[in-house]
Write an enzyme that holds these catalytic residues in place. Structure first.
Site, PDB file in Angstrom:
ATOM      1  N   THR A   1       4.349   1.809   2.215  1.00 42.21           N
ATOM      2  CA  THR A   1       5.613   1.976   1.504  1.00 42.21           C
ATOM      3  C   THR A   1       6.398   3.139   2.087  1.00 42.21           C
ATOM      4  OG1 THR A   1       4.755   1.059  -0.557  1.00 42.21           O
ATOM      5  CG2 THR A   1       6.632   2.560  -0.742  1.00 42.21           C
ATOM      6  N   SER A   2       5.718   4.287   2.219  1.00 43.69           N
ATOM      7  CA  SER A   2       6.436   5.480   2.691  1.00 43.69           C
ATOM      8  C   SER A   2       6.944   5.287   4.120  1.00 43.69           C
ATOM      9  CB  SER A   2       5.519   6.708   2.602  1.00 43.69           C
ATOM     10  OG  SER A   2       4.550   6.709   3.631  1.00 43.69           O
TER      11      SER A   2
ATOM     12  N   GLY B   1       0.825  -1.196   0.000  1.00 42.51           N
ATOM     13  CA  GLY B   1       0.000   0.000   0.000  1.00 42.51           C
ATOM     14  C   GLY B   1       0.861   1.249   0.000  1.00 42.51           C
ATOM     15  N   CYS B   2       0.238   2.382  -0.309  1.00 42.87           N
ATOM     16  CA  CYS B   2       0.980   3.636  -0.447  1.00 42.87           C
ATOM     17  C   CYS B   2       1.540   4.097   0.896  1.00 42.87           C
ATOM     18  CB  CYS B   2       0.086   4.702  -1.065  1.00 42.87           C
ATOM     19  SG  CYS B   2      -1.559   4.815  -0.323  1.00 42.87           S
ATOM     20  N   TYR B   3       0.693   4.202   1.918  1.00 46.03           N
ATOM     21  CA  TYR B   3       1.198   4.616   3.227  1.00 46.03           C
ATOM     22  C   TYR B   3       2.282   3.657   3.725  1.00 46.03           C
ATOM     23  CZ  TYR B   3      -2.785   7.896   3.829  1.00 46.03           C
ATOM     24  OH  TYR B   3      -3.684   8.924   3.715  1.00 46.03           O
TER      25      TYR B   3
END
Lengths: 346, 346, 346, 346
Positions: D153-154, D149-151
């Site tokens: 990953t960061s 997921g995007c969050y």
């Protein structure tokens, strides 16, 4: 008879917002306004939004002091003591939207504001840090008011009752705050150049913003002991508004309900602080162009952390609106005089 | 004693903007508000900006009519005749923010609004197209008011005096208009989905927008003969505001000065129309959240074309504010009652 | 072996966009880049987006000329002749993204660019106005290219075929153009200060923008006679993109279909001009970050006016991308080398 | 010979971003694309940005599986197992951009995804959580990849090396994340309606977002024991990008330098993770439209807290770009194939 009010620094964003509010104040009359950059021009030349509403000519600082019973100043730090002194001598009420009368501890001021000192200590002893919902009684009758910063207003209102009641651990506080670009003022900078901040987002002055000691001063009063916080502001690509998301470890058996109860209790009867129903979230869009502070309460049961969300309009409750609220209190006017405008839904 | 006012369709964007304005109106009291989608809920649940300011429960249309002396309706076209009829019977003032009472020529309505017809012609004969600065005398004492569309307001105010005085060629008019996204309403659509309209720009309904016949009706009255225009609206990535850039061939020896003189003459004494000084340009930011229409005048000496720029807030002068202005006129109140809010500089 | 390319003025917005494109060009190698303000710094210090991709140090103008076979310059007007001369002497290709080599008629340059003149007329006779789709043959093998302005690109591509074929009346042209804020460059100004242009919209330099003679030069070539237009640019609150909405009276029996046919015919086989299907509308979001020009065709049957909508990315097809396209043509490379990036949908 | 790749769910935002990237991939050929809502239409009708670049017709899911060696799926959770099974049977590589193959612990999936279970446990045992910089070796040769997921990953990239090395206290982690509106997808909602999220800001799903267990899974692997975090996402009024501001108590004698050293060490040689120089701050504008993750390191000496700022493009490194990076790794291609595009400065 109308109270003669004036604004020093009327062409900055906070200054012109003061004009917008004062123009609608039933008891006030704008007697004089000043600007260093635009002296001699009509304010409506600088801000065409004011055309045919307020075409008053900008004068100099002294002329404002001379003409007024209440003087608001919105200036870079280091420039307000002089005006405060003059107001003090003539008995006028002085409300400083800058940083010069916010910190009781001069050492903090010196440390965070480039080595500056208080020239006239006696003057500072007459001043009060004027966050109305927290320090209302001290404001009444005072003549020098340090109007709080935008971030400290949003944060102080959220955390004060919880620290006072011992509901959260003072050593655990992390504050992640986001401010619209008007917070950076009208002065040109690459930071506020449209293509640089539109479709962009980042923190700035990470853990070293000047509002830190002001936040800690309020929280320390609440906790009854020194409080240090981690405070990280971010630049948000909107014109107005601050959202502070605040994290603190709950003390004892806390829950969303217990924390909510403390806040609703603390702000019962307050006109400008709205503690939102549990299950809803504060959003800056609901307070834009108004003097409200919206607070929402959340609890992370998995980690025991309390999460508070505090939303204000940085230009109103975070600056000009609160300054007028302070004037009302200091002069014994109804506290919401001139501040009854409804936030637009959109 | 306060005038009892009500809003049918209070949870659309124009409806809730009416609430915002009426809450500050010194002579009005909001007696009832309705919504088809949210009946039984508090309006402040739908719009948390109104919390603790207006927590009124949404009722149905009939209850609004029953409770009020003035009824505003903000509904999709085709739904207002019924309400107008009921208001007519009980003698209440009806102000329609929709399209059903704007066009005097039923054939235009039928052509542009999907084949709909006027069910009760007599009712329509009692109605007036209520653009205050142009048709004030006809509004006084009337009971059914067709509140103008947003684009037609911005365009009619700019062109009316010039066509009336013969300063521009009625056959040469090109109108390039740009509207903020609230103009599309609160209903969900891909067009108004944030990632689709942010950092985007395009015209829509090119030369076939429903406001065309309404614009032409006003301009034809001004010119004293049928006027047809090319009208192209664009969707602008801002919340509020309309800017109409209007092009027309000058007749005879026109100049910026001559055109400016006609407009300043026409709007001398008008509170809500500001003809800007020559050399400045109208900008929607200066009228946002206010009832002002700013007009700037330009002349292209190389081609002989007059260029007018007209800026309004589509939700205020283009909808809710003008509706309140119309109520004030119809009831004989001061025309700016409840409308004296100052546009914020930012 | 790679072609050695350089950019003079690499830290302006068009300059850094050139870097972005040239870094992906299969045949080019960036040999040197210059900046007056940041000489000696790494370009990635100025633009952190380039970190670890291009950390090249900024040198001075002369060093760029010395090191390169192709020199791009993106400078304020009046500064390019010197560089052109040096390139001419060493036989390098010079592509000027500024205004100094766009106007064939020196008198126009003098009139619109503050009285400046052409110092070296012979140099200007070697130059060509390089709008590839219109003047491709003239570009091939040339050594000095005047890369078109952003507005003139969007407008010239839309109108050229229609004027050439006599489909529209050259005396009737009105152009209402809207540009993103990068068009104003990276230099600080109140106009581009975020709170001043966010949630704002207005025209600027109404009927007196410097791109006017450049637009008219292209259109006059197309029409075979002098053409004068009314051109009004607007500042659009987005980072990138231009939409030009163009109005002209149709000649003879025109229709959407007849105009569409002329444009599809004119641009058949063109890689970077997309004539959209009838019934759809050009939108800047579909060309952002790409070298495409999207054209949509509309016809107002009620007034006989042709309406064209032209959308480009002002930084790509309106500046850096077109400059690289021109380099490709001048050097005989595939025209889309380094330009095959797909516009993001969002 | 080109690798035949396909996208199931090609008309969502992540799907169309996959197309944009794959169209530029030197080794891949888009063989088939599907969409439930638009089957039978050309994808360029749905996304006009793709006109004349990719006019491929949308087919159904089965046709994609049949035609391709690599299948990407971007679907709501619960729909990917079927496709994974079919790919498994035919030996195709399956890369899931949804949530169905991210959590190793089925109980977490069941708890956070509405009670869903894993139908085919054996299938899930073949899958790997594919965050390339952290789990590269496990990805090589695998056939079912759960794209993060995007969050997560960061956040995972920022915290993994610090937890692994014991530099921060696993019990002290607070994550305040902000995402652009594309993160909410293309489905219509009031939340993503332009006037509701423009000039607005607030958190959502406070301490109960579905990415929480995925974040904790990665951090627990790093710490070698169960880690629980407080995670609060916010909706940011921009199209693209995520900034996660991460707070954790430093263990032992930490400083900005010590933490920076751990991260630069961990990511030395990584193409897509840029650990920024001390003293600079990560900003989403520098990674937009690229596959980079920018990390900046800060230390609050007054409270001993480490502060990390992590910026990615949610659609690229947070979705489609990382999926292509994973394909490259799994197939043994150069890891940056098709991903070498430079982030635009603006």
């Amino acid at each position: 008879m109308a109270i003669k009010v004036g604004v020093v620094g009327a062409t900055g964003y906070a200054g012109v917002e003061l004009l917008r509010i004062l123009l609608g104040h039933p008891a006030a009359e704008i007697a004089a306004i000043s600007s260093v950059s635009y002296t001699g021009k009509a304010v409506s030349e600088v801000y065409p939004s004011l055309q045919q509403i307020c075409d008053k000519t900008l004068v100099d600082e002294q002329a404002v002091v001379d003409a007024c019973d209440v003087v608001f100043a919105s200036l870079p730090h280091g420039l307000s003591e002089n005006i405060a002194e003059k107001c003090d001598q003539k008995g006028a009420l002085f409300i400083d939207l800058g940083a010069d009368f916010r910190l009781y501890n001069e050492a903090d001021y010196t440390e965070w504001y480039g080595g500056l000192t208080y020239r006239d200590t006696a003057l500072h002893q007459k001043a009060v840090y004027a966050l109305p919902e927290l320090f209302r009684e001290q404001i009444k009758g005072k003549k020098i008011l340090g109007n709080p910063g935008c971030y400290p207003t949003s944060i102080g209102l959220a955390l004060f009752p919880l620290l006072q009641s011992g509901a959260v651990d003072p050593d655990s506080i992390v504050i992640d705050a986001k401010s619209g670009v008007t917070g950076a003022g009208r002065g040109l900078s690459l930071t506020a150049h449209y293509p640089e901040c539109n479709e962009a987002f980042s923190p700035y002055k990470v853990a070293m913003h000047r509002h830190t000691p002001e936040i800690e001063q309020t929280l320390s009063i609440a906790a009854g002991r020194a409080v240090r916080v981690t405070f990280v502001p971010h630049l948000l690509p909107v014109n107005r508004g601050i959202v502070s998301t605040i994290y603190a470890a709950g003390c004892g058996k806390q829950s969303a309900e217990s924390v909510h109860k403390i806040l609703t209790g603390a702000y019962a009867g307050e006109k400008f602080v709205r503690v939102l129903p549990l299950g809803t979230v504060a959003n800056l869009k609901n307070v834009k162009y108004s003097n409200y502070c919206d607070l929402s309460v959340h609890f992370d049961g998995r980690t025991g952390r309390v999460i508070l969300v505090s939303a204000i309009d940085n230009m109103v409750k975070g600056a000009a609106g609160q300054a007028v609220q302070n004037m009302n209190i200091a002069l014994g006017l109804p506290e919401d005089s001139g501040l009854q405008f409804v936030p637009p839904a959109i």
